[in-house]
Design a protein around this motif. Sequence first.
Motif, PDB file in Angstrom:
ATOM      1  N   ASP A 117      48.124 -25.506   7.308  1.00 41.26           N
ATOM      2  CA  ASP A 117      47.642 -24.335   6.561  1.00 41.26           C
ATOM      3  C   ASP A 117      48.555 -23.871   5.420  1.00 41.26           C
ATOM      4  OD1 ASP A 117      45.749 -24.593   8.521  1.00 41.26           O
ATOM      5  OD2 ASP A 117      46.162 -22.685   9.495  1.00 41.26           O
ATOM      6  N   ALA A 118      49.071 -24.809   4.639  1.00 42.79           N
ATOM      7  CA  ALA A 118      49.883 -24.446   3.468  1.00 42.79           C
ATOM      8  C   ALA A 118      48.930 -24.095   2.319  1.00 42.79           C
ATOM      9  CB  ALA A 118      50.818 -25.585   3.095  1.00 42.79           C
ATOM     10  N   GLN A 119      48.254 -22.959   2.492  1.00 38.24           N
ATOM     11  CA  GLN A 119      47.194 -22.527   1.586  1.00 38.24           C
ATOM     12  C   GLN A 119      47.606 -21.267   0.822  1.00 38.24           C
ATOM     13  OE1 GLN A 119      44.696 -23.052   5.268  1.00 38.24           O
ATOM     14  NE2 GLN A 119      43.064 -23.135   3.720  1.00 38.24           N
ATOM     15  N   VAL A 120      46.968 -21.061  -0.308  1.00 40.06           N
ATOM     16  CA  VAL A 120      47.309 -19.961  -1.206  1.00 40.06           C
ATOM     17  C   VAL A 120      47.364 -18.616  -0.484  1.00 40.06           C
ATOM     18  CG1 VAL A 120      46.537 -18.669  -3.246  1.00 40.06           C
ATOM     19  CG2 VAL A 120      46.470 -21.175  -3.255  1.00 40.06           C
ATOM     20  N   ASP A 121      46.392 -18.316   0.361  1.00 42.48           N
ATOM     21  CA  ASP A 121      46.401 -17.017   1.043  1.00 42.48           C
ATOM     22  C   ASP A 121      47.599 -16.842   1.969  1.00 42.48           C
ATOM     23  OD1 ASP A 121      44.309 -15.713  -0.174  1.00 42.48           O
ATOM     24  OD2 ASP A 121      42.826 -16.302   1.323  1.00 42.48           O
ATOM     25  N   PHE A 122      48.179 -17.946   2.474  1.00 38.42           N
ATOM     26  CA  PHE A 122      49.363 -17.872   3.330  1.00 38.42           C
ATOM     27  C   PHE A 122      50.656 -17.975   2.525  1.00 38.42           C
ATOM     28  CE2 PHE A 122      46.252 -19.710   6.478  1.00 38.42           C
ATOM     29  CZ  PHE A 122      46.101 -18.543   7.198  1.00 38.42           C
ATOM     30  N   ILE A 123      50.549 -18.341   1.258  1.00 36.31           N
ATOM     31  CA  ILE A 123      51.715 -18.460   0.387  1.00 36.31           C
ATOM     32  C   ILE A 123      51.926 -17.172  -0.406  1.00 36.31           C
ATOM     33  CG2 ILE A 123      52.713 -19.709  -1.573  1.00 36.31           C
ATOM     34  CD1 ILE A 123      50.973 -22.152  -0.608  1.00 36.31           C
ATOM     35  N   SER A 124      50.865 -16.717  -1.062  1.00 41.06           N
ATOM     36  CA  SER A 124      51.008 -15.551  -1.945  1.00 41.06           C
ATOM     37  C   SER A 124      49.808 -14.608  -1.879  1.00 41.06           C
ATOM     38  CB  SER A 124      51.182 -16.017  -3.393  1.00 41.06           C
ATOM     39  OG  SER A 124      50.067 -16.806  -3.794  1.00 41.06           O
ATOM     40  N   PRO A 184      43.232  -9.753   7.929  1.00 41.66           N
ATOM     41  CA  PRO A 184      42.544  -9.528   6.649  1.00 41.66           C
ATOM     42  C   PRO A 184      41.753 -10.784   6.268  1.00 41.66           C
ATOM     43  CG  PRO A 184      44.929  -9.778   6.311  1.00 41.66           C
ATOM     44  CD  PRO A 184      44.688  -9.792   7.792  1.00 41.66           C
ATOM     45  N   VAL A 185      40.813 -10.635   5.375  1.00 43.75           N
ATOM     46  CA  VAL A 185      40.036 -11.791   4.905  1.00 43.75           C
ATOM     47  C   VAL A 185      41.011 -12.801   4.300  1.00 43.75           C
ATOM     48  CG1 VAL A 185      38.297 -12.555   3.245  1.00 43.75           C
ATOM     49  CG2 VAL A 185      37.972 -10.407   4.506  1.00 43.75           C
ATOM     50  N   HIS A 186      40.864 -14.053   4.718  1.00 48.96           N
ATOM     51  CA  HIS A 186      41.756 -15.104   4.224  1.00 48.96           C
ATOM     52  C   HIS A 186      41.072 -16.462   4.299  1.00 48.96           C
ATOM     53  CE1 HIS A 186      42.336 -15.186   8.583  1.00 48.96           C
ATOM     54  NE2 HIS A 186      42.658 -16.454   8.436  1.00 48.96           N
ATOM     55  N   CYS A 187      41.466 -17.346   3.420  1.00 48.87           N
ATOM     56  CA  CYS A 187      41.043 -18.748   3.427  1.00 48.87           C
ATOM     57  C   CYS A 187      39.532 -18.908   3.575  1.00 48.87           C
ATOM     58  CB  CYS A 187      41.785 -19.516   4.521  1.00 48.87           C
ATOM     59  SG  CYS A 187      43.574 -19.510   4.290  1.00 48.87           S
ATOM     60  N   VAL A 188      38.803 -18.161   2.777  1.00 51.40           N
ATOM     61  CA  VAL A 188      37.350 -18.289   2.772  1.00 51.40           C
ATOM     62  C   VAL A 188      36.999 -19.585   2.034  1.00 51.40           C
ATOM     63  CG1 VAL A 188      35.183 -17.266   1.963  1.00 51.40           C
ATOM     64  CG2 VAL A 188      36.982 -15.810   2.925  1.00 51.40           C
ATOM     65  N   GLY A 225      42.694 -22.770  -1.075  1.00 51.81           N
ATOM     66  CA  GLY A 225      43.263 -23.983  -1.665  1.00 51.81           C
ATOM     67  C   GLY A 225      44.633 -24.310  -1.106  1.00 51.81           C
ATOM     68  N   LEU A 226      44.899 -25.607  -0.954  1.00 49.84           N
ATOM     69  CA  LEU A 226      46.219 -26.047  -0.531  1.00 49.84           C
ATOM     70  C   LEU A 226      47.213 -25.882  -1.673  1.00 49.84           C
ATOM     71  CD1 LEU A 226      45.214 -29.288   1.405  1.00 49.84           C
ATOM     72  CD2 LEU A 226      46.135 -27.189   2.409  1.00 49.84           C
ATOM     73  N   TYR A 227      48.477 -25.804  -1.326  1.00 49.29           N
ATOM     74  CA  TYR A 227      49.572 -25.665  -2.297  1.00 49.29           C
ATOM     75  C   TYR A 227      49.429 -26.715  -3.400  1.00 49.29           C
ATOM     76  CZ  TYR A 227      54.389 -26.109  -4.022  1.00 49.29           C
ATOM     77  OH  TYR A 227      55.510 -26.192  -4.808  1.00 49.29           O
ATOM     78  N   GLN A 228      49.405 -26.264  -4.641  1.00 48.81           N
ATOM     79  CA  GLN A 228      49.173 -27.165  -5.772  1.00 48.81           C
ATOM     80  C   GLN A 228      50.242 -28.240  -5.905  1.00 48.81           C
ATOM     81  OE1 GLN A 228      46.622 -27.735  -8.087  1.00 48.81           O
ATOM     82  NE2 GLN A 228      45.594 -26.608  -6.466  1.00 48.81           N
ATOM     83  N   THR A 261      42.896 -34.439   5.004  1.00 54.61           N
ATOM     84  CA  THR A 261      42.798 -32.983   5.118  1.00 54.61           C
ATOM     85  C   THR A 261      41.774 -32.635   6.197  1.00 54.61           C
ATOM     86  OG1 THR A 261      43.386 -32.718   2.792  1.00 54.61           O
ATOM     87  CG2 THR A 261      42.342 -30.835   3.881  1.00 54.61           C
ATOM     88  N   PHE A 262      42.242 -31.908   7.204  1.00 52.47           N
ATOM     89  CA  PHE A 262      41.427 -31.547   8.356  1.00 52.47           C
ATOM     90  C   PHE A 262      41.171 -30.048   8.341  1.00 52.47           C
ATOM     91  CE2 PHE A 262      43.109 -35.619   9.232  1.00 52.47           C
ATOM     92  CZ  PHE A 262      42.233 -36.240  10.105  1.00 52.47           C
TER      93      PHE A 262
END
Length: 185
Positions: A8-15, A64-68, A75-78, A95-96
């Motif tokens: 889960d290295a996704q934008v909502d968990f990063i920033s 909170p709403v996340h990773c919709v 999105g995964l970390y660019q 990607t799973f």
Amino acid sequence: MKTLIIVDAQVDFISGSLACKGSDEALKHLVELIESNPDMAVIYTADWHSPTNGSFEKNGGIWPVHCVENTEGAGLYQGFYSLSREDARPNDKNTFKKGRRDDVEEYSGCLGTNADGDVLKEYVTGDILVAGFASEYCVRETLLGLREEGLNAALYLPGVAYVDEKDHEKNIADLKDKGIEIVQG
């Protein structure tokens, strides 16, 4: 062969809405690990929720709403898309996605599926390192789930970020107590 599972290295968990502490440092360590281990397979998990997911506060849950699905926050970390090895970059095969059901809280990535319908826990073999976000939730449950399947999985500590530092520290101590190897670097 070693496999690195990045949870889960996704934008909502990063920033974003559930930004984890230590995410920038963890991402730096993950990129360095991948780039310095050309034979290591890389797998990603991704929270992939519908807007009506039951884990969201607005729908009666605690988060909170996340990773919709199909949003920037999911999105995964660019930086992973710029890795020198094309096979290590996120793609449909490695990607799973998890958390698709609205009625089930799915912290573990073990039942996540890729575009081919492969299930993560049945797809991975060999020695596994688990890292990503958040240490005390999805990383923990993915690691424990892999171990329950009899897989040799360890935690890559430099590559994790967390929601709450005290809960993160308790998690690490508990994983050690369960006999799970904690790789320091």
